[in-house]
Motif scaffolding. Sequence first.
Motif, PDB file in Angstrom:
ATOM      1  N   VAL A 158      29.527  45.309  27.520  1.00  0.00           N
ATOM      2  CA  VAL A 158      28.442  44.734  28.318  1.00  0.00           C
ATOM      3  C   VAL A 158      27.200  44.514  27.455  1.00  0.00           C
ATOM      4  CG1 VAL A 158      26.854  45.153  30.236  1.00  0.00           C
ATOM      5  CG2 VAL A 158      29.299  45.627  30.514  1.00  0.00           C
ATOM      6  N   TYR A 211      33.166  47.250  34.954  1.00  0.00           N
ATOM      7  CA  TYR A 211      32.410  46.224  34.237  1.00  0.00           C
ATOM      8  C   TYR A 211      31.215  45.747  35.055  1.00  0.00           C
ATOM      9  CZ  TYR A 211      30.868  41.579  33.101  1.00  0.00           C
ATOM     10  OH  TYR A 211      30.056  40.497  32.862  1.00  0.00           O
ATOM     11  N   MET A 222      33.403  49.986  27.509  1.00  0.00           N
ATOM     12  CA  MET A 222      32.911  48.979  28.449  1.00  0.00           C
ATOM     13  C   MET A 222      31.399  48.828  28.325  1.00  0.00           C
ATOM     14  SD  MET A 222      34.252  46.829  30.639  1.00  0.00           S
ATOM     15  CE  MET A 222      35.756  47.528  31.369  1.00  0.00           C
ATOM     16  N   LYS A 261      38.958  48.258  36.041  1.00  0.00           N
ATOM     17  CA  LYS A 261      38.125  47.797  34.930  1.00  0.00           C
ATOM     18  C   LYS A 261      37.098  46.773  35.417  1.00  0.00           C
ATOM     19  CE  LYS A 261      41.409  48.550  31.151  1.00  0.00           C
ATOM     20  NZ  LYS A 261      42.300  47.898  30.145  1.00  0.00           N
ATOM     21  N   THR A 309      33.623  36.827  34.029  1.00  0.00           N
ATOM     22  CA  THR A 309      34.214  37.996  33.369  1.00  0.00           C
ATOM     23  C   THR A 309      34.805  38.953  34.391  1.00  0.00           C
ATOM     24  OG1 THR A 309      32.742  37.844  31.447  1.00  0.00           O
ATOM     25  CG2 THR A 309      33.724  39.987  31.873  1.00  0.00           C
ATOM     26  N   TYR A 310      34.073  39.186  35.476  1.00  0.00           N
ATOM     27  CA  TYR A 310      34.580  40.066  36.541  1.00  0.00           C
ATOM     28  C   TYR A 310      35.905  39.536  37.085  1.00  0.00           C
ATOM     29  CZ  TYR A 310      35.158  42.131  41.147  1.00  0.00           C
ATOM     30  OH  TYR A 310      35.694  42.752  42.247  1.00  0.00           O
TER      31      TYR A 310
END
Length: 251
Positions: free
Chosen positions: A98, A203, A94, A199, A188-189
Amino acid sequence: MKLEEKDLIVARPYKKVYLSGDSVVKVFEESHPKKYVFNEALNQAIVEETGLNTAKVQEVSQIDGKWALVLERKRGKTMEEVMDEDPANLEKYMDQFVSLQLEMHSKQAPMLNKLKDKLNRQISSLTAISATTRYELHTRLDSMPKHVKVCHGDFIPSNVIVGEDGSLTVIDWAHATQGNASADAAMTYLLFALKDQKKADMYLRLFCEKSDTALQYVQRWLPIVAAAQLTKHNDLEQDFLMRWIDVVEYE
């Protein structure tokens, strides 16, 4: 170009994706507007010029009367597969994910469509929410800072290819725009949260830490991008997205 069912790797209601030698071929259904096919090809070509590692456009053509986009094939596994196969190292992957997004946000591509314009159009098109809620969403969007960073719009682990040498390639730029990085992060979240809240939380924590962005600032984008995602008319997502949109009404 001859495509066979054994080479089919992705099937969606509006497209099928095939492997063909050193290429990936996206074949779109006849109902998928031609302008979207050419816009995706243009986005891909624009992003190539930023220097980001991506699959290059090779051809736009027609196959059996359907529009098709031919792209360079990047060999490897998706980051989603890597994460699922090695859950003990999820945070490490992750973190890489990012960092890759932040590299993307460091680029500019003035020819890309503007994210704020796209979001305003999407909010205006929604009939599933009231005029009052649309007004609140437009007002919030207008108040958010304008940026010109490259935004993917669908940045999820399945759109990152991990090569055998560890290289990372970002694919599928159909929704690319220039705009605010935190809006891209909010999308994205949400896309993570639709499948796995753990996840999603990991994130967002890493994005805020690595970009030095306040969590609350990203969260202010969530009702806006939830409305944008609602325009895709996925019935399975509707209740989840409506809960985020409703945040506008009681804040």
